[in-house]
Design an enzyme around this catalytic site. Structure first.
Site: not given
Length: 586
Positions: A53, A127, A133, A163, A325-326, A428
């Protein structure tokens, strides 16, 4: 055992699928890529080749469609492609104009597929169903198509969907049903279908149901790549007339295949060049390309960040703040795999509250990844600013504002590096923190792109575990795993005051994430969440934090959509909103 429609005879059609990564608005590059795939299709003696598409323009074009000459130039590309279509039918996603006499709405365009035939003729199929939405806003730009033409190849008739035409449950028009009614022997679907967790399983299940229902094969072609916050995962597939998946393409990569599609018909054709298939299962390919959810998430983030970096064409490297940190460790791994560790720089900015192991863990991570790092202590800067604000604002008590001053100092240093060296600053923050406002505007939220912002904290730990099990550190590192274990094991902390942990302000992430999931993904009321067994006061507190942070989320760097409900293009909530506090009076 493979089941087929025993009452039918089968002819095979050679089909090519070009799972390509378009660059939005770069018509010449997209054209050249299409040409190469057409050549490949002809080399493989395909009868028909499909492109995604809006393959010519990229998707979604949004208000670019109104730019002068945009649609005209995309149609010029169709004309430029015609000479290359010699022995194959090419179906290519594009945009066309609505004829003035038929333009009864304010939307002057169709989301279309150009069907290019070897004899030089071109037909357009448009289409039918327009999504409006989540990240989709097609009714703003396009008209619905009311007709159901078929693509003809010898005696075969192929239905074409674009689609949303597949996702017809909420619509009165059932496109597959209409195409079958008009004689379609197979249905091909070209897509720009965004990824989110569980989406691949949902879309394949939907196609299988239709294949079984209408007893014809379906070919599903998806685009691949990153476009702003959206990830297209590719993973195109083919389902036979009994609902069995017989081919899958790669996930999160460009791919091309040419295969023989067994198409059932009620009786043999009298005169045809089509070849009969005695046993359709001989054509089936069963080495399916499957990956688990954590690998999916990793590859989706890498693909989106890589495309954002290269397709914008304005950055020379990526920079991020590293705390040990993670979240920052996780983001660094994604960045290095997206653009290469030689193009990533980590800035370590310890303060008087930072622990020694935080710096050591961050340095070890950089060595494991083979990336550059720079240490810029902020103690002196912080002391100067602290003295200035206390003198001029006449404040003494240490509060959240003083904690956040450190984060904002770091934000300034990171933005300076970004500005000075043309680097993309990636932030992050995770979805859990963003949801409850546990982040500092113009501090750790600074950046041109956020990486883990659609992942809850618990999910980050899960993907980090997958990373350590599947990706090894550089050979020059003496570490056994990529993300240092201490980054994973230590209690999460912003380290903005002595002995601080996230749980000083927030409940354990396992509980917080579960409540937020119901609140955000499922849009449940606090009454419903409390009935699930969660503490009433805790749920009310989390909801209050969530709504009070709406103004922050409106200003954050764009993230990468991984879940069905991310904070971004498809999230449309007002900042001024008293419903959550006044509804109890209704």
């Amino acid at each position: 055992m493979v089941k087929t429609n025993s009452k039918s005879v089968y002819y095979h059609l050679r089909v090519g699928l070009a799972q390509m990564n378009s660059v939005l608005g770069d018509f010449p590059e997209n054209r050249d890529k299409i040409i190469q795939f057409i050549k490949k299709a002809e080399e493989n003696r395909c009868d028909i080749v499909l492109f995604p598409e809006m393959a010519i323009t990229g998707y979604p074009v949004q208000d670019l469609v109104y730019k002068q000459d945009f649609v005209e130039n995309n149609l010029k590309i169709i004309d430029q492609l015609k000479p290359y279509v010699r022995n194959v039918i090419a179906v290519i996603g594009c945009i066309t104009k609505v004829e003035k006499s038929k333009n009864k709405t304010t939307a002057p365009f169709y989301n279309s597929a150009a069907v290019l035939y070897p004899n030089g003729t071109t037909k357009y199929i448009h289409k039918h169903l327009l999504p409006n939405y989540d990240v989709f806003d097609e009714k703003r730009y396009f008209n619905e198509y009311k007709h159901f033409p078929l693509i003809k190849f010898e005696q075969l008739r192929i239905g074409l969907e674009i689609c949303e035409d597949l996702w017809d449950k909420q619509y009165s028009v059932k496109v597959s049903k209409e195409l079958k009614k008009r004689g379609a022997n197979a249905i091909f679907i070209i897509n720009a279908s965004p990824y989110y967790i569980e989406k691949p399983k949902i879309r394949e299940g939907l196609v299988k149901l239709d294949a079984k229902k209408y007893k014809i094969p379906f070919v599903y072609l998806n685009t691949v790549g990153g476009q702003d916050e959206i990830v297209y995962d590719g993973r195109s597939f083919v389902v036979d007339d009994s609902g069995r998946t017989i081919h899958r393409l790669k996930a999160f990569e460009e791919d091309f295949i040419c295969f023989s599609l067994p198409i059932p018909v009620k009786e043999k054709f009298e005169r045809t060049s089509l070849e009969l298939i005695k046993n359709p299962k001989d054509l089936y390919k069963t080495d399916y390309l499957r990956i688990d959810t954590n690998e999916e998430i990793f590859k989706a983030l890498v693909l989106n960040l890589r495309d954002y970096y290269y397709k914008t064409g304005i950055f020379k490297k990526i920079v991020l703040g590293l705390s040990g940190g993670i979240d920052s460790s996780f983001t660094a791994v994604i960045a290095c795999h997206a653009v290469g560790p030689e193009n990533v720089v980590g800035i370590l900015m310890p303060s008087k509250f930072s622990s020694d192991h935080s710096v050591a863990d961050a340095i070890q991570l950089c060595k494991n990844l083979g990336m550059e790092y720079i240490e810029v202590p902020i103690k002196k800067i912080h002391n100067v600013l602290d003295e200035e604000v206390r003198e001029h604002y006449q404040v003494e008590e240490f509060s959240v504002a003083d904690e956040n001053l450190q984060s904002r100092i770091r934000g300034v240093l990171l933005m300076y590096y970004s500005n000075k060296f043309d680097a993309l600053l990636v932030s992050t923050g995770n979805k859990s923190e963003i949801a409850v406002g546990y982040c500092t505007l113009y501090g750790d939220t600074n950046g041109g792109k956020n990486v883990p912002g659609d992942l809850y904290k618990v999910q980050i730990y899960e993907v980090a575990d997958w990373i350590n099990k599947n990706i090894k550190p550089t050979k020059s590192s003496n570490s056994k795993q990529l993300i240092p274990q201490n980054c994973i094991d230590k209690p999460p902390s912003a380290e903005l005051k002595p002995n601080q942990t996230d749980q000083d302000s927030l409940p354990p992430y396992k509980i917080l994430d579960a409540i937020l999931y119901e609140m955000i993904e499922n849009q449940k009321s606090i009454r419903s969440i409390i009935k699930m067994g969660y503490d009433a006061e805790l749920v009310k507190r989390i909801e209050k934090l969530y709504h009070a942070s709406e103004y922050k989320r409106a200003q954050l760097a764009q993230t990468i959509k991984i879940t069905k409900k991310s904070f971004g293009l498809g999230y449309r909530f007002p900042i001024i909103n008293r419903y959550h506090t006044t509804r109890q009076n209704i």
